[in-house]
Design a protein around this motif. Structure first.
Motif, mmCIF file in Angstrom:
data_model
loop_
_atom_site.group_PDB
_atom_site.id
_atom_site.type_symbol
_atom_site.label_atom_id
_atom_site.label_comp_id
_atom_site.label_asym_id
_atom_site.label_seq_id
_atom_site.Cartn_x
_atom_site.Cartn_y
_atom_site.Cartn_z
ATOM 1 N N GLU A 81 -3.061 5.949 6.840
ATOM 2 C CA GLU A 81 -3.854 6.994 7.499
ATOM 3 C C GLU A 81 -4.006 6.574 8.946
ATOM 4 O O GLU A 81 -3.610 5.457 9.315
ATOM 5 N N GLU A 114 2.336 6.632 -3.630
ATOM 6 C CA GLU A 114 1.751 7.510 -4.641
ATOM 7 C C GLU A 114 2.869 8.026 -5.519
ATOM 8 O O GLU A 114 4.044 7.928 -5.163
ATOM 9 N N TYR A 263 -16.825 7.094 4.785
ATOM 10 C CA TYR A 263 -17.567 8.335 5.040
ATOM 11 C C TYR A 263 -19.072 8.202 4.840
ATOM 12 O O TYR A 263 -19.529 7.494 3.952
HETATM 13 P P1 HAM Z 1 -6.732 12.402 3.328
HETATM 14 O O1 HAM Z 1 -7.564 13.384 2.571
HETATM 15 O O2 HAM Z 1 -6.283 11.191 2.610
HETATM 16 O O3 HAM Z 1 -7.589 12.011 4.611
HETATM 17 O O4 HAM Z 1 -5.456 13.099 3.917
HETATM 18 C C1 HAM Z 1 -5.537 14.300 4.642
HETATM 19 C C2 HAM Z 1 -4.459 15.260 4.198
HETATM 20 O O5 HAM Z 1 -3.183 14.619 4.241
HETATM 21 C C3 HAM Z 1 -4.586 15.716 2.751
HETATM 22 O O6 HAM Z 1 -5.497 16.790 2.630
HETATM 23 C C4 HAM Z 1 -3.155 16.152 2.452
HETATM 24 O O7 HAM Z 1 -2.936 17.460 2.967
HETATM 25 C C5 HAM Z 1 -2.337 15.173 3.257
HETATM 26 N N1 HAM Z 1 -1.822 14.109 2.364
HETATM 27 C C6 HAM Z 1 -2.473 13.015 1.920
HETATM 28 N N2 HAM Z 1 -1.664 12.293 1.120
HETATM 29 C C7 HAM Z 1 -0.484 12.925 1.061
HETATM 30 C C8 HAM Z 1 0.774 12.681 0.408
HETATM 31 N N3 HAM Z 1 0.981 11.605 -0.333
HETATM 32 N N4 HAM Z 1 1.787 13.581 0.577
HETATM 33 C C9 HAM Z 1 1.611 14.686 1.343
HETATM 34 N N5 HAM Z 1 0.457 14.959 1.985
HETATM 35 C C10 HAM Z 1 -0.578 14.104 1.845
HETATM 36 C C11 HAM Z 1 -7.233 11.082 5.531
HETATM 37 O O8 HAM Z 1 -6.142 10.611 5.630
HETATM 38 C C12 HAM Z 1 -8.348 10.725 6.487
HETATM 39 N N6 HAM Z 1 -7.875 9.653 7.373
HETATM 40 C C13 HAM Z 1 -8.769 11.940 7.257
HETATM 41 C C14 HAM Z 1 -9.824 11.668 8.274
HETATM 42 C C15 HAM Z 1 -9.640 11.566 9.609
HETATM 43 N N7 HAM Z 1 -11.109 11.492 8.058
HETATM 44 C C16 HAM Z 1 -11.719 11.255 9.183
HETATM 45 N N8 HAM Z 1 -10.840 11.290 10.130
#
Ligand code: HAM
Length: 419
Positions: A81, A114, A263
């Motif tokens: 991330e 994943e 969070y």
């Molecule tokens: P997250 O919910 O893990 O949040 O990821 C955000 C979005 O990334 C998800 O809603 C999804 O659309 C996409 N995503 C996550 N994993 C995958 C995957 N394996 N394949 C495709 N798409 C994926 C974060 O990453 C936090 N860092 C968000 C954040 C920023 N919070 C505060 N600041």
């Protein structure tokens, strides 16, 4: 055996490029209108950054990181991330001296081990936004409004639902956690293996379990909303009020705890019913305290990330791949030498044209023009050269006209909308 891409990663092919570019350009336009500036970050960092930033007991850190040892023996990790990296850069470069909130966005690939399935990859791309150094609940509402504006600009907002929750902070969450653990232990017999493990390690995540067998117990679990301290309850009430003032609809999802330890207070997701099991298109929340945990100043922060693959899936093939305005067909070497500088001049004006190299027969070139989907073919043979003309053929209608060679570049610019 031919070498194929690694499981769970994917190529973004030229036919998809226009859609990806549209998504990214839209994000840049919307984010920059809200005052966000781009920051470009490395895709690997010291493993410790993620362990500390995301949380040792999260699934991401325990099961999903691509971690390797480099030649000096240091443990490095492909970023799962962007938030931890962005805060690392914010602290390292002293960006906190800038007027608050400091608004940053970044675009790029993330890596998580994943189980791959439709909409879930091991290398995927995020549009990531953080606003740092401001605690006011109006910022929460503003950040969410920007997220929705992005999806409005893509024409997707009506296919998404905004889910909202508050998960309290260090003042009130421990009491809730204690009550929840007691409840989960008392009902352990009706919970799955993973829930047992999480009860001890990361109990709030138990609420996230999607298994039907666990639902009855989880539905009866104590609700975090009943435990929020006054400050958290007030913050949440104001976020809701500001969202309502902007006419933004949301549903409260008391189980929206999200998979990161950082969070506090506001958490949110944009979900859809159009992508099967992978229903989250974007997610985020507030993380006051995280900057300090990473040894920066004691400042607040909030942000979100949008999954670009999922946005592209939702868009489908609505964005057309741009086509050349014309195929220039020189019939022979002399015509090629005459058309090369024309193509160059037109391309320099940003008008896309394609050019044959004078080796193929006219019929073969016209077939190629059809396949390329160009609107016009420009034909120049020896006879045309002698007359100082080019034949401009409209591919659909088959109608032909002649244009003086001296005017051809200008004519092509007109056809390409660059008069
Ligand atoms: P997250 O919910 O893990 O949040 O990821 C955000 C979005 O990334 C998800 O809603 C999804 O659309 C996409 N995503 C996550 N994993 C995958 C995957 N394996 N394949 C495709 N798409 C994926 C974060 O990453 C936090 N860092 C968000 C954040 C920023 N919070 C505060 N600041």
């Amino acid at each position: 055996m031919t070498i194929k891409a690694v499981r769970g990663v994917h190529d973004i092919l030229p036919v998809e490029a226009a859609t990806w570019q549209h998504v990214e350009a839209t994000a840049r336009r919307v984010f920059e209108a809200y005052g966000y500036r781009e920051i470009r970050l490395p895709i690997f960092e010291r493993t410790e950054l993620f362990a500390r930033g995301i949380g040792e007991v999260t699934d991401i850190v325990q099961k999903e990181m691509y971690t390797f040892v480099d030649r000096t023996g240091e443990s490095l990790t492909l970023r799962p991330e962007a938030t931890a990296s962005k805060l690392r850069a914010y602290i390292e470069h002293g960006l906190h001296v800038q007027p608050k909130p400091v608004r940053l966005y970044t675009v790029g690939p993330m890596f998580r081990y994943e189980r791959p399935q439709a909409g879930r990859y091991r290398q995927f791309h995020q549009l990531n936004v953080e606003a740092l150094g401001e605690q006011h609940p109006a910022l929460d509402a503003e950040v969410i409004a920007m997220l929705i504006d992005f999806f409005k600009a893509l024409g997707l907002a009506d296919r998404l639902q905004l889910e909202l929750n508050s998960i309290g902070d260090a003042a009130c969450r421990p009491q809730y956690r204690e009550r929840l653990v007691a409840y989960l232990r008392a009902h352990a017999a009706r919970l799955c293996e993973e829930c047992h493990e999480r009860t001890e390690k990361n109990p709030l995540r138990v609420l996230d379990c999607k298994k039907a067998e666990c639902r009855p117990v989880l539905d009866g679990a104590p609700a975090l909303a009943d435990f929020l301290c006054e400050a958290c309850a007030d913050h949440f009430a104001r976020v809701r009020r500001y969202l309502e003032a902007m006419g933004l609809a949301y549903v409260i999802n008391p189980r929206l705890v999200r998979g990161f330890d950082y969070y506090v207070r506001t958490t949110f997701e944009l979900t859809t019913t159009h992508l099967g099991a992978q229903n989250a298109v974007a997610g985020g929340g507030r993380y006051d305290g995280l900057i300090e945990l990473l040894e920066g100043p004691p400042e607040a922060g909030i942000g979100f990330a949008i999954g670009m693959e999922r946005v592209v899936l939702l868009l489908g093939s609505t964005v057309e791949t741009p086509k050349p305005v014309a195929l220039l067909i020189p019939l022979g070497e002399a015509a090629l030498a005459r058309l090369l500088p024309v193509a160059q001049a037109v391309r320099a004006r940003g008008v896309p044209v394609d050019l044959g190299y004078g080796q193929r027969k006219l019929r073969a070139e016209l077939e190629r023009a059809n396949k390329l989907g160009v609107a016009h073919a420009v034909i120049v043979g020896d006879a045309e050269l002698e007359r100082g003309e080019a034949i401009v053929r409209e591919m659909k209608a088959g109608a032909q006209r002649t244009v003086p060679l001296a005017d051809l570049a200008a004519e092509l610019c007109v056809l390409g909308g660059r008069a």
